[in-house]
Design a protein around this motif. Structure first.
Motif, PDB file in Angstrom:
ATOM      1  N   ILE A 232       3.152  -3.120  -4.738  1.00 54.71           N
ATOM      2  CA  ILE A 232       2.563  -1.799  -4.560  1.00 54.71           C
ATOM      3  C   ILE A 232       1.416  -1.878  -3.564  1.00 54.71           C
ATOM      4  CG2 ILE A 232       3.140  -1.310  -6.988  1.00 54.71           C
ATOM      5  CD1 ILE A 232       0.108  -1.002  -7.424  1.00 54.71           C
ATOM      6  N   VAL A 233       1.163  -0.760  -2.917  1.00 53.37           N
ATOM      7  CA  VAL A 233       0.052  -0.642  -1.982  1.00 53.37           C
ATOM      8  C   VAL A 233      -0.910   0.391  -2.559  1.00 53.37           C
ATOM      9  CG1 VAL A 233      -0.646  -0.008   0.358  1.00 53.37           C
ATOM     10  CG2 VAL A 233       1.530  -1.207  -0.021  1.00 53.37           C
ATOM     11  N   VAL A 234      -2.150  -0.011  -2.758  1.00 52.59           N
ATOM     12  CA  VAL A 234      -3.171   0.902  -3.263  1.00 52.59           C
ATOM     13  C   VAL A 234      -4.239   1.027  -2.185  1.00 52.59           C
ATOM     14  CG1 VAL A 234      -4.820   1.391  -5.099  1.00 52.59           C
ATOM     15  CG2 VAL A 234      -2.724   0.132  -5.614  1.00 52.59           C
ATOM     16  N   GLU A 235      -4.543   2.260  -1.841  1.00 54.50           N
ATOM     17  CA  GLU A 235      -5.497   2.463  -0.757  1.00 54.50           C
ATOM     18  C   GLU A 235      -6.450   3.578  -1.129  1.00 54.50           C
ATOM     19  OE1 GLU A 235      -4.032   1.813   3.239  1.00 54.50           O
ATOM     20  OE2 GLU A 235      -4.700   3.839   3.692  1.00 54.50           O
ATOM     21  N   SER A 236      -7.715   3.373  -0.879  1.00 56.58           N
ATOM     22  CA  SER A 236      -8.696   4.436  -1.110  1.00 56.58           C
ATOM     23  C   SER A 236      -9.719   4.416   0.000  1.00 56.58           C
ATOM     24  CB  SER A 236      -9.420   4.244  -2.454  1.00 56.58           C
ATOM     25  OG  SER A 236      -8.572   4.530  -3.527  1.00 56.58           O
TER      26      SER A 236
END
Lengths: 348, 348
Positions: A232-236
């Motif tokens: 998964i790719v989590v970006e903030s």
């Protein structure tokens, strides 16, 4: 019998906690404390809390409390949890539990040693949207998930043309000096959702930026988290310019599976396109207040204290979420992939 | 004087090349070759090419060619480039140059040894949108870039409800057996754009999936590419379900800077939101045909042959793009961050 709660920390988020506690049956906040006694008095008056203290220790000495709710800035959590453990009081502690894994381990070990129950207040677990996602995936409507992306962007790190009053600078000023910032404060929610949906992670790789000159810590980060069968790719980001402020639904993005895709961030927060079922929006409360999730976490805490059932977000579980968030900093600093450690036996 | 071109490989993409060559002043395709002689004859008839051969070697022996255009599937590039080099013919070779870095190194060294000029046909460089992006960034309207994301998703890896005729299976069938797939075939364009815009990369981290049972290679991949002052996320998928087929504009995503953000993938392909200039769409050809980019690459090749000027996408430059794409496979296989190598001196 009413469970008597002592609340520690009367900053911005204490209003959400106090509104939540009002609704929990058979629980009552009987005292609040804050190093800023004026602020504690103000909050107590606002919510009809009978007594006020300048420290947790004073509060514990004077009150016959059944549990402690810790919601100070993260750097204060360790000392407060260690004190509450000595006094044998069950603890609900705001996320992130700590900003260093070694601190978390020490806190968990102390609670275990004193036989004290500890729950991390990971309120996003109780978001109806998150619960709906879990049901959808378990129901098999998108087949086997192979990829997910969670993206949240709020332009709150510095004043911009669209948002001249930076939320971060006005309401969460304590964060401006924190060197571990967006991952531990914001992305940790999405990391926890990912674990809740997809199980235990193996490794994390992260890149971070500190863009805003008004902050010391990371205000943009991208994490690639590897699970056994998917990644998964989590970006903030808090520093991006020109983005329209999104709805309060927790993220945009997608969860992709062999039979369909769940799209996050649409009008009602989620749309499913499935080979089996066509296009639809699963049933869930379309726009719960964030406070609703606090209330649900608090109710769960009290219910588990009453029944002895394990917490959803007890130390063993939450340590895995925290480890991903904090190992991401190690990864960003070293530019290496980092393995996710498990909590050694001994936690409660 | 007309430059006489011999074209090798008469598959799907040869139509785009032949249409491009028709428009290049002072260049003419005088012969085509293909191991499938019937297909070569068909293509020659379609484009009035006078002569047809069953192999490059036959064509080189029979024709007085000035240059070779290689557009077979990638596994065939090496042998063909080595032959053309022996015959001393300048080569325009379709991307990716090779599927192993060692093959690329051998091809480049052979061209150097024989004093033969080699250009990789990285046609996306000539997309007016890409040129516009470069001008925007160079013009400083978004300040200093600190992050970019390029995302392309086409549901073409298997038949879906929306797209029952898979483009990949019908038009690019040779790709179904290739183990290095979406990164080397599709994402390499976006990697090249990233280098064109942001300079040389330091490391790459990649995760890949092979989801479609009809393909052997990667049909979804995420790359995190680290540059000295920023990082970018490049993501492509051919196996995602439920996505609406996007316009042919090369990607969606964003390029974020300290003074504003360039949004990719809107109605006209790009929107800029800048503190200095408000919101606007930069001027560029709003919808060029893909063939236009082939034509521009071909015209550049011929112009450089004529003037002796260096190719935009000569071996030294293209090797850096190829290295990122191929090292991404090493990263995905090892789950490690991989450094980007540079070409040893000796390339031409």
């Amino acid at each position: 019998m009413t469970i008597k709660i002592g609340l520690v920390g009367c900053g911005f988020i204490s209003r959400s906690h106090l509104r939540g506690w009002r609704r929990v049956p058979d629980a009552e906040v009987v005292a609040v404390s804050d190093v800023d006694l004026a602020r504690a008095r103000e909050r107590a008056a606002e919510f009809d809390v009978p007594r006020v203290y300048g420290s947790l220790q004073e509060m514990l000495q004077a009150e016959a409390l059944d549990a402690i709710d810790v919601l100070t800035p993260p750097p204060g959590h360790k000392e407060l949890v260690l004190i509450a453990a000595v006094y044998g009081k069950p603890i609900l502690c705001q996320k992130p539990l700590a900003l260093e894994l070694s601190d978390a381990e020490e806190m968990i070990a102390a609670c275990h040693r004193h036989g004290v129950r500890l729950m991390v207040n990971e309120n996003t677990r109780w978001d109806p949207l998150v619960q709906a996602l879990r049901s959808e995936i378990a129901g098999g409507t998108i087949g086997t998930p192979f990829y997910a992306r969670f993206d949240s962007r709020y332009p709150i790190a510095w004043p911009t043309t669209e948002y001249p009053n930076s939320f971060l600078l006005n309401k969460h000023r304590f964060l401006t000096n924190q060197t571990r910032l967006i991952i531990s404060e914001k992305m940790i929610h999405f990391i926890d959702v990912a674990r809740f949906l997809f199980g235990d992670a193996e490794t994390v790789y992260a890149q971070t930026q500190n863009v805003s000159p008004l902050l010391r810590g990371d205000d943009l980060a991208t994490l690639v988290i590897k699970f056994p069968q998917m990644f998964i790719v989590v970006e903030s980001s808090w520093c991006s310019k020109g983005y329209i402020r999104p709805s309060r639904r927790f993220v945009s993005g997608a969860i992709e599976g062999t039979e369909g895709t769940i799209f996050l961030g649409g009008q009602r927060g989620v749309t499913v396109v499935s080979d089996q079922r066509g296009t639809y929006v699963p049933a869930f409360d379309p726009d719960p207040q964030e406070e609703e999730t606090f209330y649900r976490a608090q109710a769960h805490f009290v219910e588990c204290l009453r029944t002895g059932a394990p917490f959803e977000t007890g130390p063993e579980d939450n340590y895995k979420t925290l480890a991903i968030a904090l190992k991401a900093y190690e990864s960003a600093a070293s530019n290496q992939v980092v393995a996710i450690p498990r909590l050694d036996a001994g936690g409660s």
